[in-house]
Scaffold this motif. Structure first.
Motif, PDB file in Angstrom:
ATOM      1  N   LYS A   2       7.785  -5.867   4.884  1.00 46.51           N
ATOM      2  CA  LYS A   2       7.172  -4.860   4.377  1.00 46.51           C
ATOM      3  C   LYS A   2       5.946  -4.903   4.501  1.00 46.51           C
ATOM      4  O   LYS A   2       5.099  -5.471   3.929  1.00 46.51           O
ATOM      5  CB  LYS A   2       7.802  -4.498   3.012  1.00 46.51           C
ATOM      6  CG  LYS A   2       9.105  -4.178   2.681  1.00 46.51           C
ATOM      7  CD  LYS A   2       9.282  -3.936   1.054  1.00 46.51           C
ATOM      8  CE  LYS A   2      10.573  -3.913   0.507  1.00 46.51           C
ATOM      9  NZ  LYS A   2      10.749  -3.640  -0.499  1.00 46.51           N
ATOM     10  N   THR A   4       2.053  -3.074   6.689  1.00 46.21           N
ATOM     11  CA  THR A   4       1.338  -1.993   7.021  1.00 46.21           C
ATOM     12  C   THR A   4       0.635  -2.613   8.313  1.00 46.21           C
ATOM     13  O   THR A   4      -0.225  -3.626   8.012  1.00 46.21           O
ATOM     14  CB  THR A   4       0.311  -1.410   6.333  1.00 46.21           C
ATOM     15  OG1 THR A   4       1.306  -0.859   5.270  1.00 46.21           O
ATOM     16  CG2 THR A   4      -0.351  -0.288   6.571  1.00 46.21           C
ATOM     17  N   SER A  53       2.662   5.933   6.467  1.00 51.55           N
ATOM     18  CA  SER A  53       2.210   5.230   5.197  1.00 51.55           C
ATOM     19  C   SER A  53       3.878   5.038   4.524  1.00 51.55           C
ATOM     20  O   SER A  53       4.661   5.419   5.060  1.00 51.55           O
ATOM     21  CB  SER A  53       1.212   5.992   4.258  1.00 51.55           C
ATOM     22  OG  SER A  53       1.755   7.077   3.773  1.00 51.55           O
ATOM     23  N   GLU A  54       3.611   4.085   3.645  1.00 49.85           N
ATOM     24  CA  GLU A  54       4.756   3.824   3.096  1.00 49.85           C
ATOM     25  C   GLU A  54       5.571   5.004   2.262  1.00 49.85           C
ATOM     26  O   GLU A  54       6.763   5.142   2.399  1.00 49.85           O
ATOM     27  CB  GLU A  54       4.547   2.603   1.748  1.00 49.85           C
ATOM     28  CG  GLU A  54       5.944   2.234   1.043  1.00 49.85           C
ATOM     29  CD  GLU A  54       5.525   1.015   0.273  1.00 49.85           C
ATOM     30  OE1 GLU A  54       6.616   0.613  -0.644  1.00 49.85           O
ATOM     31  OE2 GLU A  54       4.449   0.744  -0.144  1.00 49.85           O
ATOM     32  N   ALA A  57       7.464   6.984   4.857  1.00 49.46           N
ATOM     33  CA  ALA A  57       8.447   6.182   5.667  1.00 49.46           C
ATOM     34  C   ALA A  57       9.805   6.734   5.704  1.00 49.46           C
ATOM     35  O   ALA A  57      10.375   7.206   4.789  1.00 49.46           O
ATOM     36  CB  ALA A  57       8.477   4.922   5.397  1.00 49.46           C
ATOM     37  N   TYR A  81       3.130   2.089   8.762  1.00 48.73           N
ATOM     38  CA  TYR A  81       4.093   1.059   7.749  1.00 48.73           C
ATOM     39  C   TYR A  81       5.483   1.107   8.518  1.00 48.73           C
ATOM     40  O   TYR A  81       6.147   1.811   8.987  1.00 48.73           O
ATOM     41  CB  TYR A  81       4.366   1.936   6.605  1.00 48.73           C
ATOM     42  CG  TYR A  81       5.125   1.257   5.509  1.00 48.73           C
ATOM     43  CD1 TYR A  81       4.616   0.224   4.856  1.00 48.73           C
ATOM     44  CD2 TYR A  81       6.249   1.781   5.226  1.00 48.73           C
ATOM     45  CE1 TYR A  81       5.574  -0.647   3.921  1.00 48.73           C
ATOM     46  CE2 TYR A  81       7.375   1.191   4.560  1.00 48.73           C
ATOM     47  CZ  TYR A  81       6.751  -0.174   3.698  1.00 48.73           C
ATOM     48  OH  TYR A  81       7.753  -0.644   2.962  1.00 48.73           O
ATOM     49  N   GLU A  83       9.081  -1.379   7.352  1.00 43.03           N
ATOM     50  CA  GLU A  83       9.989  -2.160   6.557  1.00 43.03           C
ATOM     51  C   GLU A  83      11.483  -2.332   7.232  1.00 43.03           C
ATOM     52  O   GLU A  83      12.119  -1.608   7.900  1.00 43.03           O
ATOM     53  CB  GLU A  83      10.037  -1.092   5.245  1.00 43.03           C
ATOM     54  CG  GLU A  83      10.994  -1.948   4.465  1.00 43.03           C
ATOM     55  CD  GLU A  83      11.323  -0.934   3.199  1.00 43.03           C
ATOM     56  OE1 GLU A  83      10.396  -0.381   2.389  1.00 43.03           O
ATOM     57  OE2 GLU A  83      12.518  -0.652   2.798  1.00 43.03           O
TER      58      GLU A  83
END
Length: 101
Positions: A2, A4, A53-54, A57, A81, A83
């Motif tokens: 995970k 960025t 960004s998270e 996502a 980001y 993951e």
């Protein structure tokens, strides 16, 4: 993983930075695939999410990671980001139709 990733660097050109990011992701995927599988599992699969960004996502397929990175670089985003979560899975049995009957 995970993480960025920054798409800006004071000394590196954006194209070289994108290449380095893609290489890091490829190394991570290969490292995860080399790990021993749990008992009764056939292969490793990956649950991936990508976004600016998270919280933004969205789920994507592993094969689409490079395409999304290129799109983020083309949009000149400062960062993105990514993951990637490894998960052991089993292949689904194939359904074989009897053509002889």
């Amino acid at each position: 993983m995970k993480k960025t990733f920054a798409l800006t660097h004071p000394k590196l050109q954006p194209a070289r930075l994108v290449d380095a990011i893609k290489h890091e992701i490829k190394k991570y995927l290969n490292r995860e695939r080399r790990k021993p599988l749990p008992e009764g599992k056939d292969y490793w699969t990956f649950d991936c999410r990508f976004g600016a960004s998270e919280p933004e996502a969205k789920p994507i397929f592993t094969s689409e990671i490079n395409k999304h990175i290129d799109a983020a670089a083309a949009e000149e985003l400062p960062a993105f980001y990514l993951e990637i979560l490894a998960r052991a899975a089993n292949h689904k049995p194939r359904v074989v139709a009897d053509d002889a009957e």
